[in-house]
Every structure is written in structure tokens, then in C-alpha cells.
Design an enzyme around this catalytic site. Structure first.
Site, PDB file in Angstrom:
ATOM      1  N   LEU A 177       0.841  -1.188   0.000  1.00 29.45           N
ATOM      2  CA  LEU A 177       0.000   0.000   0.000  1.00 29.45           C
ATOM      3  C   LEU A 177       0.880   1.244   0.000  1.00 29.45           C
ATOM      4  O   LEU A 177       1.979   1.247   0.548  1.00 29.45           O
ATOM      5  CB  LEU A 177      -0.904  -0.004   1.232  1.00 29.45           C
ATOM      6  CG  LEU A 177      -1.902  -1.176   1.309  1.00 29.45           C
ATOM      7  CD1 LEU A 177      -2.736  -1.088   2.571  1.00 29.45           C
ATOM      8  CD2 LEU A 177      -2.812  -1.197   0.095  1.00 29.45           C
ATOM      9  N   CYS A 178       0.348   2.307  -0.598  1.00 29.71           N
ATOM     10  CA  CYS A 178       1.108   3.554  -0.695  1.00 29.71           C
ATOM     11  C   CYS A 178       1.470   4.046   0.708  1.00 29.71           C
ATOM     12  O   CYS A 178       0.655   3.901   1.610  1.00 29.71           O
ATOM     13  CB  CYS A 178       0.291   4.614  -1.421  1.00 29.71           C
ATOM     14  SG  CYS A 178       0.306   4.320  -3.200  1.00 29.71           S
ATOM     15  N   PRO A 179       2.645   4.585   0.931  1.00 31.40           N
ATOM     16  CA  PRO A 179       3.613   4.952  -0.110  1.00 31.40           C
ATOM     17  C   PRO A 179       4.651   3.869  -0.426  1.00 31.40           C
ATOM     18  O   PRO A 179       5.632   4.184  -1.102  1.00 31.40           O
ATOM     19  CB  PRO A 179       4.310   6.166   0.514  1.00 31.40           C
ATOM     20  CG  PRO A 179       4.360   5.839   1.974  1.00 31.40           C
ATOM     21  CD  PRO A 179       3.080   5.075   2.263  1.00 31.40           C
ATOM     22  N   ASP A 190      -2.600  -1.399  -5.247  1.00 23.34           N
ATOM     23  CA  ASP A 190      -3.194  -0.240  -4.573  1.00 23.34           C
ATOM     24  C   ASP A 190      -3.471   0.854  -5.618  1.00 23.34           C
ATOM     25  O   ASP A 190      -2.540   1.366  -6.243  1.00 23.34           O
ATOM     26  CB  ASP A 190      -2.209   0.289  -3.513  1.00 23.34           C
ATOM     27  CG  ASP A 190      -2.739   1.542  -2.824  1.00 23.34           C
ATOM     28  OD1 ASP A 190      -3.830   2.023  -3.190  1.00 23.34           O
ATOM     29  OD2 ASP A 190      -2.047   2.045  -1.918  1.00 23.34           O
ATOM     30  N   HIS A 210      -2.319   4.130   3.311  1.00 23.00           N
ATOM     31  CA  HIS A 210      -2.882   2.835   3.684  1.00 23.00           C
ATOM     32  C   HIS A 210      -4.380   2.823   3.893  1.00 23.00           C
ATOM     33  O   HIS A 210      -5.100   2.127   3.221  1.00 23.00           O
ATOM     34  CB  HIS A 210      -2.230   2.363   4.984  1.00 23.00           C
ATOM     35  CG  HIS A 210      -0.834   1.904   4.758  1.00 23.00           C
ATOM     36  ND1 HIS A 210      -0.001   1.572   5.778  1.00 23.00           N
ATOM     37  CD2 HIS A 210      -0.145   1.718   3.627  1.00 23.00           C
ATOM     38  CE1 HIS A 210       1.159   1.203   5.289  1.00 23.00           C
ATOM     39  NE2 HIS A 210       1.098   1.286   3.985  1.00 23.00           N
TER      40      HIS A 210
END
Ligand code: SF4
Lengths: 81, 369
Positions: A19-21, A46, B67
Site C-alpha cells: 500500500l502507498c507509499p 493499490d 494505507h
């Protein structure tokens, strides 16, 4: 990418499930090991990468060649500056 | 003799050339960019003085952005930007995002200065980040460090007495410039050496945001992030409770990135020390939890619509039946006499159990983490 120059390489980065970042960080770290003109294909799950990786490329001068979103998978192809 | 004079003259020329080149070399600073307004303004203030600035952003794993937006469906309606990247783009600077997930564990688990109101070790965290920035400037031949700290803005890390602690313990000392409150602090090396003009820095203090808003206006920034609940899960009470519960249940303070992520997701219910349930609250969370099916026993209602629940720990058969009753409670069969629940082992082997959904008043409050 048949038209890649003689010394250019194309690499694929699997950033699925991150998931980012984190996909941006992995992209950044991978790009550091590549040369100007090389192509990197980043495959992610993502959807946030569709915003974040292009933004990261813009501020660092790399060129986005293509973005593809299909079946919960997001692929970004960039050229290293 | 002539050769001797020649060598001396050459030495003098080289010496002055070096001095000139040091004087004329453009100074470079790295700014800690959090994505909030203060770091944006601090970097801009120094850039206005002709300094080459690049940004650095640390990812601890507990950052709120990213997230959660990716997980929760309701957040997907308005795709969120990464504010640190956005700040860098507004400033026209490069941003280095650094993964400090592993190194950060020691900061969170053993904070020398303790925790804030929740599990936020802000002072140790700041010391650690500035220390990392100091290492970065040494490796990348930069001259000093900028942060957006303001005296009195935060109760733990941004007080008059703690600001020098950060400078000293990080090893940055007088290479650390806080442009927004510099006039209230001792002179730093970049000011003493004339790389930056102290008069053009600021003297903000206290919790008021007015000076920052006025400066943002002067710089023409009008779309900046002002996260109301902070940018870090460790300042969140409910998240902190779940983290403490995790450590208590395991009998030791430890975590990995999956733990960090799972604490952000779902309803956490611990009926016994040896196991807890993580129940998805919505579709986005359920989809996210699907990714962990091979790592946890999991279950969902088969006879009615209902959420996916993961079982973390070492449950007995009896515990699994209780977990199934709880899972049934959060599905559409909550008022039915019996609900069929599919229990799935980590290897994918499934079995069906029929349970009575537990009633709301049978769930002790202390089970809810
Ligand atoms: S809020 Fe979180 S990231 Fe910010 S200083 Fe405190 S612990 Fe560190």
C-alpha cells in the site's frame, strides 16, 4: 518495448499487495539502480499508485510512458530521467 | 629560488581558489517534509533565500495517509493524494521518501523520553528523524537541515525545553534550522555563516495557526493539508489501545508491518488472551483482509450475509465456536436462532458449524479493544 536503445534495459517491479507509499518507495529505490533512458514497469494493486507514482515522477523528472488499470491491477510504465 | 617563489605563489592561488569555491558553492538544505503546512512553509522560507532545498519524508508504517485510504471503501470516493509528494510538487523540489519501518521499531518499543498522550513517542521520533536527516546530508553532501517545528505547537516534541534536546541528541546541533521559530532560538551555523539571513526567518510560537495561515497566503499556498487528527496513528487512542493489547497478549513488545496494517483495519474483539477476532466493518476492509486468509484462520456466515473475520492467536475448538458466534452477531443473521458459519483453516480446508449468534448484551465491554 522493441524500440529500446541498445544499452537501455527494461525492468519489472512487482509491488503487488503493497500500500502507498510503499510502491513509491520501492519504485524510487529501483530507479536509483537504473540508468537514464531505462524503462521500469511497476505492477501494483493499490489504486493510490495512479496518483502517487506519477506525482513522484513529475517531481523527480522521470517520464510516465503509460498507465494501465485492469482487474484490480495497476501498471505504470516509466522512463528513467 | 624562482622555483620556490613559484610554488608559494601557486599555493596561495590554490588556497584562495578553494576559499572562493567554498564561498560561491550554493548551499544545500534538506527539509523534513511531513505533508503538513508547517514543513511546507519552512522549506519555502529557506528556498526564498536562494538555498537549494530537497525534501525528505520518513515512512514509519504508522502514517495515516495512503494505507487507510487504500483499504476503506468509503475513502475511495475521493482519491487522496500523498501530501508529502504534493508539498514537494508545490515547492518544485525533489522528495526522497525513506522506509524506516524496521529501524523505527526501537524508537517505538523503547522510547528514552517516553510516550505522549497515547503510544506516540514524539520526542524520540523527532530525534530519530533528524538524526537520519543528518546522516542523509553527510552522504549527499548537503549543508544543513530544515524542519517545520514551532515552539509551543505540540505538547511533547515542540516545547522550548525539548527543541534543544532534538538538536543535541540527533547530532545535528547547530545544523538544524527551524525557520518558522528561528528568532526564538539560538543562532544556528547557517545563520552565523551568513548562508541564510536570520532577519528573514520567523519567530512563531504557541498553538495559534494564524501566522502560518498568513504566511501560506503570502506564498500563495491555498490547498494545503491540515489534518485534524494528526498524521500518525500513534496519536490515536483507539489505535494505541490495540497496539498495547497486541503486546500484552503476546507477552512482549514486538510487531511487524502486517501487525501495523491489521491494527488499522476492522473491529478488534478479544474474548480471551489467546485469541482475538478482526471483523471487517465494510467491503473495502473485507477485501483487504482476504489477502491474509493464508496467514489466519478465518470465518464468515454461510447462511446469511455477513462480514469476514480473521482469528489472530492460538484458539481452541471451543474458542472457534465462540468466534463463530461473534462473527454471526455482526452479520444479517444476528437475530436468527441459528446461523451457519464457515470456518476456514490457513491451508484453505473449510468446515461448517451452526451457532447461536451472541447477543449484544452478552459481549463484555472489555472484549472490545
Ligand atoms: S506524531 Fe507520530 S510521526 Fe509525528 S512526531 Fe509523534 S510519533 Fe513521530
Amino acid at each position: 518495448m522493441d524500440d529500446l536503445g541498445k544499452n537501455m534495459t527494461k525492468e519489472i517491479l512487482n509491488a503487488k499487495r503493497l500500500l502507498c507509499p510503499l510502491p513509491v518507495i520501492r519504485t524510487q529505490d529501483k530507479v536509483k539502480t537504473m540508468n537514464a533512458g531505462d524503462i521500469l514497469e511497476v505492477i501494483c494493486t493499490d489504486p493510490g499508485v495512479m496518483q502517487d507514482i506519477p506525482a513522484w515522477c513529475r517531481i523527480n523528472g522521470h517520464k510516465i510512458l503509460e498507465t494501465i488499470s485492469a482487474e484490480m491491477e495497476y501498471t505504470i510504465i516509466l522512463q528513467v530521467a | 629560488m624562482n622555483i620556490g617563489y613559484g610554488l608559494v605563489a601557486q599555493g596561495i592561488i590554490t588556497y584562495f581558489y578553494r576559499i572562493l569555491s567554498v564561498m560561491s558553492k550554493q548551499k544545500k538544505a534538506v527539509a523534513l517534509i511531513s505533508g503538513g503546512l508547517d514543513s511546507l512553509l519552512a522549506a519555502k522560507t529557506v528556498m526564498e533565500q536562494g538555498i537549494h532545498v530537497e525534501g525528505i519524508n520518513f515512512f514509519t508504517g504508522f502514517c495515516v495517509e495512503g494505507h487507510t485510504h487504500a483499504i476503506r471503501k468509503k475513502d475511495k470516493a475521493s482519491p487522496k493524494r500523498n501530501n508529502a509528494l504534493w508539498s514537494a510538487e508545490q515547492l518544485g523540489i525533489k522528495l526522497n521518501i525513506i522506509d524506516i519501518i524496521d529501524e523505527y521499531k526501537d524508537v517505538l518499543i523503547n522510547p528514552k523520553h517516553g510516550y505522549g498522550a497515547n503510544m506516540n513517542p514524539c520526542l524520540d521520533c523527532k530525534v530519530f528523524m533528524v538524526h537520519k536527516a543528518k546522516q542523509w546530508i553527510e552522504e549527499n553532501d548537503f549543508d544543513f537541515i530544515i524542519t517545520g517545528e514551532v515552539i509551543g505547537q505540540r505538547p511533547m516534541s515542540q516545547r522550548k525545553d525539548t527543541m534543544p534536546v532534538i538538536a543535541k541528541e540527533s547530532g545535528a546541533d547547530d545544523l538544524l534550522v527551524r525557520p518558522l521559530c528561528a528568532k526564538n532560538l539560538p543562532l544556528t551555523l547557517p545563520e552565523r555563516e551568513g548562508w541564510i539571513d536570520r532577519e528573514k526567518l520567523h519567530g512563531f510560537s504557541g498553538r495559534t495557526r494564524k501566522p502560518q495561515l498568513a504566511l501560506a497566503d503570502a506564498f500563495g499556498f491555498d490547498d494545503f493539508a491540515q489534518p485534524a487528527g494528526g498524521c500518525c496513528f500513534l496519536t490515536d487512542k483507539s489505535y494505541s489501545n490495540k497496539l498495547v493489547d497486541l503486546w500484552t497478549a503476546r507477552g512482549r513488545k514486538e510487531y511487524d508491518l502486517d501487525d501495523v496494517m491489521l491494527l488499522k483495519v476492522g473491529r478488534h474483539i478479544r474474548p480471551k488472551k489467546n485469541f482475538k477476532l478482526i471483523v471487517a466493518r465494510e467491503e473495502g476492509e473485507a477485501r483487504f483482509l482476504q489477502g491474509y486468509k493464508k496467514e489466519f484462520i478465518n470465518m464468515n456466515c454461510a447462511s446469511h450475509k455477513g462480514p469476514l473475520a480473521m482469528i489472530d492467536g492460538e484458539p481452541s475448538e471451543e474458542d472457534l465456536l465462540l468466534a463463530a458466534q461473534l462473527t454471526a452477531r455482526y452479520g444479517q443473521g444476528r437475530d436468527a436462532e441459528f446461523v451457519d458459519v464457515t470456518i476456514r483453516e490457513k491451508d484453505g480446508v473449510e468446515r461448517l458449524v451452526t451457532v447461536k449468534p451472541i447477543k449484544a448484551d452478552q459481549i463484555p465491554l472489555q472484549w472490545m479493544i
